[in-house]
Design an enzyme around this catalytic site. Structure first.
Site, PDB file in Angstrom:
ATOM      1  N   GLU A 336      -1.417   1.355  10.223  1.00 32.88           N
ATOM      2  CA  GLU A 336      -1.895   1.306   8.498  1.00 32.88           C
ATOM      3  C   GLU A 336      -2.185   2.834   8.081  1.00 32.88           C
ATOM      4  OE1 GLU A 336      -4.089  -2.761   8.278  1.00 32.88           O
ATOM      5  OE2 GLU A 336      -5.042  -0.895   8.806  1.00 32.88           O
ATOM      6  N   CYS A 337      -1.362   3.353   6.938  1.00 33.17           N
ATOM      7  CA  CYS A 337      -1.599   4.546   6.489  1.00 33.17           C
ATOM      8  C   CYS A 337      -1.703   5.633   7.413  1.00 33.17           C
ATOM      9  CB  CYS A 337      -2.923   4.475   5.395  1.00 33.17           C
ATOM     10  SG  CYS A 337      -3.134   5.527   4.452  1.00 33.17           S
ATOM     11  N   GLY A 338      -2.717   6.297   7.588  1.00 29.17           N
ATOM     12  CA  GLY A 338      -2.874   7.533   8.676  1.00 29.17           C
ATOM     13  C   GLY A 338      -2.621   7.113   9.928  1.00 29.17           C
ATOM     14  N   MET A 341       1.309   7.497   9.601  1.00 33.69           N
ATOM     15  CA  MET A 341       1.652   9.068   9.432  1.00 33.69           C
ATOM     16  C   MET A 341       1.649   9.694  10.882  1.00 33.69           C
ATOM     17  SD  MET A 341      -1.043   9.807   6.231  1.00 33.69           S
ATOM     18  CE  MET A 341      -0.678  11.425   6.249  1.00 33.69           C
ATOM     19  N   SER A 432       3.034   0.732   7.510  1.00 33.47           N
ATOM     20  CA  SER A 432       2.819   0.740   6.137  1.00 33.47           C
ATOM     21  C   SER A 432       1.702   1.609   5.547  1.00 33.47           C
ATOM     22  CB  SER A 432       2.651  -0.869   5.354  1.00 33.47           C
ATOM     23  OG  SER A 432       2.501  -0.627   4.078  1.00 33.47           O
TER      24      SER A 432
END
Length: 451
Positions: A336-338, A341, A432
């Site tokens: 998720e997110c970070g 990344m 995501s």
């Protein structure tokens, strides 16, 4: 207030009641007015006086709750009439009312901002409201703002205002006398930069990043103690609900490794509770420090600040290799997110420096100076059990991705129904920018982790 909320109120009226407990929502006229500071100060003050304090945070948030948890000594759960749902909020408040001496709820943004707003929560649960107004650059306008906040929309159970950033006793007197309803006055906090909570691009620093967190909280409590706002709020009788049926133990016997360190810290306590209620054993690991994953059946990489620790993540090549092996083996993974990344080929930080990441996903993530996305998101996951199952959540990030991957699906904004964040599916990996709220669909979460 929406028709849905009114229907919820009618349905709840027939339910038995939980104990009556002093409770209050702390909100503000806008973001940045000091509501987290005041909520944390109140929580610390009451806890210091020997009371059992439960604090909730309205709206999606990972950072403010760390301060509220440190101040109260208890986990802080989210209340959001869309993301968590009214039933979830009702259940958590009723549970808290059975053991707490005082319940505090910190609002989100300004009192009437958002759909649903903090005002909707306050009305829905008949919470008295304490509104913080940053008054450093105003005088009689303070009274106009207080009047407008109290009388915009349906009435509140009770409404008081606390002036923040006040320069002198004379200034405080001007603010107090400007109120059309003198009983609204809850006191004035003077300007004191030494007690302000430190911030960066995603919000406040997490409380556990600061060694002097309790000293800060004690000083805040001392400043608030002499004010009317420090008194116990009015008692609220919370709606009771039937006991929640146990979740099917679809993750029984499975171990889920959860990234948790300075780079990955955006974890709702309710998400961990949901995994455990599904039967999973949760173990923590650090992508910054550990050389390998713990023995596990699935991996969750939550959001956080990989951009602030990109050099350390890049240097930990052993962990990067472990993540690649896990993905290649078909192990269920949620990023998720970070967390997502950190799985791309490259992360470019705000200074333009490129750092090699885990190379699980092809492409580059670039930090930027302005907000890229913010708001609620609903994610329908069509590959789960052959039918779409929707999980609710939210997004908040300052980066953009460049990838040849085609999204498996896209999240949807509940506000306007438009497509939102891309959701990638590579083998058993789901990635995501959306932070999922697991209790919104536990069975879908069980499927994501191989249950």
């Amino acid at each position: 207030m929406s028709a849905t909320l009114n229907q919820d109120a009618i349905a709840a009226a027939s339910l038995p009641s939980a104990p009556s407990v002093p409770a209050m929502m702390i909100t503000a006229s806008a973001s940045g007015q000091g509501k987290t500071t005041v909520t944390a100060a109140l929580a610390r003050l009451h806890a210091r006086q020997g009371r059992t304090v439960r604090v909730f945070k309205s709206g999606p948030d990972f950072l403010d709750p760390t301060w509220l948890a440190a101040a109260s000594g208890a986990p802080v759960h989210s209340l959001d009439l869309w993301m968590t749902g009214a039933d979830d909020a009702r259940q958590r408040l009723a549970e808290a009312a059975r053991t707490a001496d005082v319940i505090l709820v910190e609002g989100v943004m300004g009192l009437h901002d958002g759909e649903p707003s903090s005002a909707d929560i306050a009305r829905r649960f008949q919470l008295p409201v304490l509104t913080v107004i940053q008054a450093s650059a105003m005088a009689q306008t303070f009274g106009a703002i207080a009047y407008g906040l109290a009388h915009y929309g349906d009435p509140f159970a009770d409404m008081r205002v606390l002036a923040n950033g006040v320069g002198s006793t004379r200034h405080a007197d001007m603010l107090r006398t400007s109120l059309r309803e003198p009983g609204q006055w809850a006191g004035a906090l003077t300007r004191d930069p030494s007690v302000s909570l430190p911030e960066r691009h995603l919000g406040l620093y997490s409380a556990n990043e600061l060694p002097d967190v309790m000293a800060r909280l004690d000083k805040l409590a001392d400043l608030l103690a002499p004010l009317p706002a420090a008194q116990l709020p009015p008692a609220v009788r919370f709606e009771d609900v039937p006991a929640v049926a146990p979740l099917p133990r679809r993750l029984e016997g499975k171990t889920i490794a959860v990234a948790c360190d300075d780079a990955f810290r955006f974890i709702y306590p309710a998400n961990v509770d949901t995994l455990e209620a599904l039967g999973a054993r949760v173990v923590l690991f650090s992508p910054l420090r550990d050389a390998d994953l713990p023995a596990c059946d699935a991996v969750w990489l939550p959001g956080g600040y990989p951009e602030l620790h990109a050099a350390t993540l890049a240097a930990n090549t052993a962990m990067q290799e472990a993540l690649r092996r896990a993905r290649a083996s078909g192990m269920p993974m949620l990023a998720e997110c970070g967390g997502m990344m950190a799985l791309f080929d490259t992360l470019v930080d705000k200074e333009g420096r490129a750092h090699e990441m885990a190379r699980v996903l092809p492409g580059t993530v670039r930090m930027q100076g302005r907000l890229a996305a913010l708001g609620h998101q609903a994610v329908a996951l069509p590959w789960l059990d052959g039918t779409p199952q929707t999980v609710r959540g939210h997004t908040f990030h300052y980066s953009q991705t460049e990838t040849p991957l085609e999204p498996a699906t896209r999240a949807v904004s509940p506000r306007d129904g438009k497509p939102g964040e891309a959701v990638y599916r590579v083998g058993a990996l789901t990635a995501s920018y959306v932070h999922l709220y697991f209790p919104s669909n536990p069975e879908a979460i069980a499927c994501l982790f191989g249950g």
